[in-house]
Design a protein around this motif. Sequence first.
Motif, PDB file in Angstrom:
ATOM      1  N   PHE A 122      45.064  37.124  38.320  1.00 58.95           N
ATOM      2  CA  PHE A 122      43.894  36.283  38.062  1.00 58.95           C
ATOM      3  C   PHE A 122      43.272  35.783  39.374  1.00 58.95           C
ATOM      4  O   PHE A 122      42.061  35.650  39.476  1.00 58.95           O
ATOM      5  N   MET A 123      44.137  35.544  40.366  1.00 58.27           N
ATOM      6  CA  MET A 123      43.609  35.142  41.682  1.00 58.27           C
ATOM      7  C   MET A 123      42.830  36.300  42.303  1.00 58.27           C
ATOM      8  O   MET A 123      41.782  36.095  42.926  1.00 58.27           O
ATOM      9  N   ASP A 124      43.338  37.519  42.101  1.00 58.20           N
ATOM     10  CA  ASP A 124      42.618  38.706  42.599  1.00 58.20           C
ATOM     11  C   ASP A 124      41.274  38.859  41.874  1.00 58.20           C
ATOM     12  O   ASP A 124      40.279  39.258  42.471  1.00 58.20           O
ATOM     13  N   LEU A 125      41.297  38.527  40.574  1.00 61.49           N
ATOM     14  CA  LEU A 125      40.064  38.613  39.785  1.00 61.49           C
ATOM     15  C   LEU A 125      39.018  37.657  40.364  1.00 61.49           C
ATOM     16  O   LEU A 125      37.836  38.002  40.482  1.00 61.49           O
ATOM     17  N   LYS A 126      39.493  36.473  40.736  1.00 61.09           N
ATOM     18  CA  LYS A 126      38.585  35.473  41.341  1.00 61.09           C
ATOM     19  C   LYS A 126      38.068  36.000  42.693  1.00 61.09           C
ATOM     20  O   LYS A 126      36.872  35.887  42.989  1.00 61.09           O
ATOM     21  N   THR A 127      38.981  36.605  43.476  1.00 60.41           N
ATOM     22  CA  THR A 127      38.573  37.178  44.772  1.00 60.41           C
ATOM     23  C   THR A 127      37.499  38.243  44.549  1.00 60.41           C
ATOM     24  O   THR A 127      36.487  38.285  45.252  1.00 60.41           O
ATOM     25  N   ALA A 128      37.732  39.108  43.528  1.00 60.29           N
ATOM     26  CA  ALA A 128      36.781  40.178  43.225  1.00 60.29           C
ATOM     27  C   ALA A 128      35.415  39.589  42.825  1.00 60.29           C
ATOM     28  O   ALA A 128      34.372  40.090  43.249  1.00 60.29           O
ATOM     29  N   LYS A 129      35.445  38.517  42.026  1.00 64.17           N
ATOM     30  CA  LYS A 129      34.185  37.883  41.608  1.00 64.17           C
ATOM     31  C   LYS A 129      33.446  37.310  42.811  1.00 64.17           C
ATOM     32  O   LYS A 129      32.230  37.445  42.925  1.00 64.17           O
ATOM     33  N   ASN A 130      34.197  36.667  43.699  1.00 68.19           N
ATOM     34  CA  ASN A 130      33.579  36.108  44.919  1.00 68.19           C
ATOM     35  C   ASN A 130      32.975  37.222  45.768  1.00 68.19           C
ATOM     36  O   ASN A 130      31.870  37.077  46.300  1.00 68.19           O
ATOM     37  N   LEU A 131      33.731  38.338  45.891  1.00 71.23           N
ATOM     38  CA  LEU A 131      33.216  39.478  46.665  1.00 71.23           C
ATOM     39  C   LEU A 131      31.934  40.005  46.034  1.00 71.23           C
ATOM     40  O   LEU A 131      30.977  40.331  46.730  1.00 71.23           O
ATOM     41  N   MET A 132      31.935  40.081  44.711  1.00 69.38           N
ATOM     42  CA  MET A 132      30.746  40.586  44.005  1.00 69.38           C
ATOM     43  C   MET A 132      29.543  39.668  44.224  1.00 69.38           C
ATOM     44  O   MET A 132      28.426  40.147  44.419  1.00 69.38           O
TER      45      MET A 132
ATOM     46  N   ILE B 108      27.669  49.967  46.350  1.00 67.57           N
ATOM     47  CA  ILE B 108      28.713  49.394  45.489  1.00 67.57           C
ATOM     48  C   ILE B 108      28.073  48.720  44.273  1.00 67.57           C
ATOM     49  O   ILE B 108      27.125  47.959  44.405  1.00 67.57           O
ATOM     50  N   VAL B 109      28.638  49.022  43.112  1.00 67.57           N
ATOM     51  CA  VAL B 109      28.124  48.414  41.882  1.00 67.57           C
ATOM     52  C   VAL B 109      29.046  47.273  41.439  1.00 67.57           C
ATOM     53  O   VAL B 109      28.584  46.211  41.032  1.00 67.57           O
ATOM     54  N   SER B 110      30.362  47.505  41.510  1.00 69.30           N
ATOM     55  CA  SER B 110      31.281  46.454  41.079  1.00 69.30           C
ATOM     56  C   SER B 110      32.599  46.531  41.836  1.00 69.30           C
ATOM     57  O   SER B 110      32.963  47.585  42.351  1.00 69.30           O
ATOM     58  N   ILE B 111      33.295  45.394  41.866  1.00 68.45           N
ATOM     59  CA  ILE B 111      34.627  45.327  42.477  1.00 68.45           C
ATOM     60  C   ILE B 111      35.551  44.647  41.468  1.00 68.45           C
ATOM     61  O   ILE B 111      35.224  43.575  40.951  1.00 68.45           O
ATOM     62  N   LYS B 112      36.671  45.315  41.179  1.00 66.29           N
ATOM     63  CA  LYS B 112      37.619  44.733  40.224  1.00 66.29           C
ATOM     64  C   LYS B 112      39.038  44.853  40.764  1.00 66.29           C
ATOM     65  O   LYS B 112      39.338  45.806  41.493  1.00 66.29           O
ATOM     66  N   PRO B 113      39.929  43.916  40.379  1.00 61.65           N
ATOM     67  CA  PRO B 113      41.314  44.066  40.839  1.00 61.65           C
ATOM     68  C   PRO B 113      42.006  45.209  40.106  1.00 61.65           C
ATOM     69  O   PRO B 113      41.769  45.404  38.910  1.00 61.65           O
ATOM     70  N   ALA B 114      42.836  45.953  40.838  1.00 58.81           N
ATOM     71  CA  ALA B 114      43.620  47.020  40.196  1.00 58.81           C
ATOM     72  C   ALA B 114      45.026  46.478  39.947  1.00 58.81           C
ATOM     73  O   ALA B 114      45.381  45.426  40.450  1.00 58.81           O
ATOM     74  N   LEU B 115      45.815  47.200  39.170  1.00 59.79           N
ATOM     75  CA  LEU B 115      47.153  46.719  38.848  1.00 59.79           C
ATOM     76  C   LEU B 115      48.097  46.804  40.044  1.00 59.79           C
ATOM     77  O   LEU B 115      49.084  46.091  40.098  1.00 59.79           O
ATOM     78  N   ASN B 116      47.795  47.669  40.983  1.00 63.26           N
ATOM     79  CA  ASN B 116      48.718  47.877  42.098  1.00 63.26           C
ATOM     80  C   ASN B 116      48.400  47.013  43.317  1.00 63.26           C
ATOM     81  O   ASN B 116      48.665  47.405  44.442  1.00 63.26           O
ATOM     82  N   GLY B 117      47.839  45.842  43.074  1.00 62.80           N
ATOM     83  CA  GLY B 117      47.595  44.909  44.163  1.00 62.80           C
ATOM     84  C   GLY B 117      46.400  45.261  45.030  1.00 62.80           C
ATOM     85  O   GLY B 117      46.203  44.667  46.075  1.00 62.80           O
ATOM     86  N   ARG B 118      45.640  46.246  44.618  1.00 63.56           N
ATOM     87  CA  ARG B 118      44.445  46.607  45.379  1.00 63.56           C
ATOM     88  C   ARG B 118      43.201  46.333  44.531  1.00 63.56           C
ATOM     89  O   ARG B 118      43.304  45.792  43.443  1.00 63.56           O
ATOM     90  N   LYS B 124      27.521  53.545  42.842  1.00 57.79           N
ATOM     91  CA  LYS B 124      26.350  53.843  42.015  1.00 57.79           C
ATOM     92  C   LYS B 124      26.386  55.231  41.391  1.00 57.79           C
ATOM     93  O   LYS B 124      25.719  55.469  40.395  1.00 57.79           O
ATOM     94  N   ASN B 125      27.149  56.144  41.993  1.00 57.34           N
ATOM     95  CA  ASN B 125      27.225  57.501  41.417  1.00 57.34           C
ATOM     96  C   ASN B 125      28.372  57.620  40.408  1.00 57.34           C
ATOM     97  O   ASN B 125      28.704  58.698  39.953  1.00 57.34           O
ATOM     98  N   GLY B 126      29.006  56.487  40.084  1.00 49.44           N
ATOM     99  CA  GLY B 126      30.063  56.471  39.078  1.00 49.44           C
ATOM    100  C   GLY B 126      31.464  56.686  39.642  1.00 49.44           C
ATOM    101  O   GLY B 126      32.450  56.542  38.930  1.00 49.44           O
ATOM    102  N   GLU B 127      31.548  57.018  40.927  1.00 45.11           N
ATOM    103  CA  GLU B 127      32.872  57.238  41.527  1.00 45.11           C
ATOM    104  C   GLU B 127      33.582  55.916  41.808  1.00 45.11           C
ATOM    105  O   GLU B 127      32.929  54.901  42.051  1.00 45.11           O
ATOM    106  N   ASP B 128      34.923  55.964  41.754  1.00 43.76           N
ATOM    107  CA  ASP B 128      35.726  54.793  42.108  1.00 43.76           C
ATOM    108  C   ASP B 128      36.386  55.019  43.453  1.00 43.76           C
ATOM    109  O   ASP B 128      36.919  56.102  43.706  1.00 43.76           O
TER     110      ASP B 128
END
Lengths: 158, 147
Positions: A122-132, B108-118, B124-128
């Motif tokens: 959840f902290m990473d999610l917050k980081t991601a939102k801030n980055l966005m 870049i369109v979006s940034i999301k946390p991944a499960l592996n700590g990254r 924009k072209n749909g690639e991750d």
Amino acid sequence: MKEYLKEMLNSFFISVTFINLAMLVLGLLLQPDRQFGYEIFIYPLIYGLIGIIPGLIVRTDKELSIPQFVIRKVFQLTLIVVLMVAFIFGGSPVNERTIAAAIGVSVSVIIIYVLVNVIGWFMDLKTAKNLMNDLKVYQSQIGETVEKELMSKVPHGH
Amino acid sequence: MELKVKTISEKETEYIEIGCHKYDENIKEIVKIIKLHHGSVDGYKEEEQYQIPISDIYYIEAVDERIFIYLKKECYESRRRLYEFEDSLGDRGFVRISKSLIVNMMKIVSIKPALNGRFVCKLKNGEDVIISRKYVSGLKEKLQEKR
């Protein structure tokens, strides 16, 4: 390294909070009448420290794939359980009471480990939102000037 | 064809506007020239050299000591090193997000946390592409330095 230390400190303090709660719950369930001195306040910190040691052992600078990451996490959790049980029950006689307490501690460690990781996510999610948010500001400031202006003016269908 | 140039205030973003009846090959060529003027890098495909407009680049990746430049759909190889791109494109909206990858922040369109700590970065072209935890602070700094 700085990021990693920050992460470890976060994990440590979140763990200490949950260890306090786990000690309260386990104590009430297993030994509700037991009295403690002030030294009891140091134990969550010690357990918290024990909890972060395996993290230092399994640490790597390599970029791990998801299976590698999961294996490391399972290994880390196993190490924490073993260290915690050894620290708390090392030298104690093996009887039903000790086994029950060890199981209780192990389950608590697993629950705390999962909770720490969920909170971390959840902290990473917050980081991601801030980055966005920063990214949106950046993109609007810089703008793809040439492309944007040109492409928005060309007739539709192209 | 009439050619107009007008001066605008410093506060406004500079732009080039083309009024055309049809978005044909001639117009595409003009657009390409403008983009090239905006900056370009050399890319190679099947031994042929191409000029790639910087604004068309999505990301640049090092794979087994070879450098590849990825556009919306196409991919070109480069003879430059990744750190050279990092140095030369650092002030053109590009940032390193992992040991082997530099991304164009405008793509870049979006940034999301991944499960592996990254973090997973959708383009924009749909690639991750993956952002390593180690490079998150660098990205953060880069995004804030223009403010």
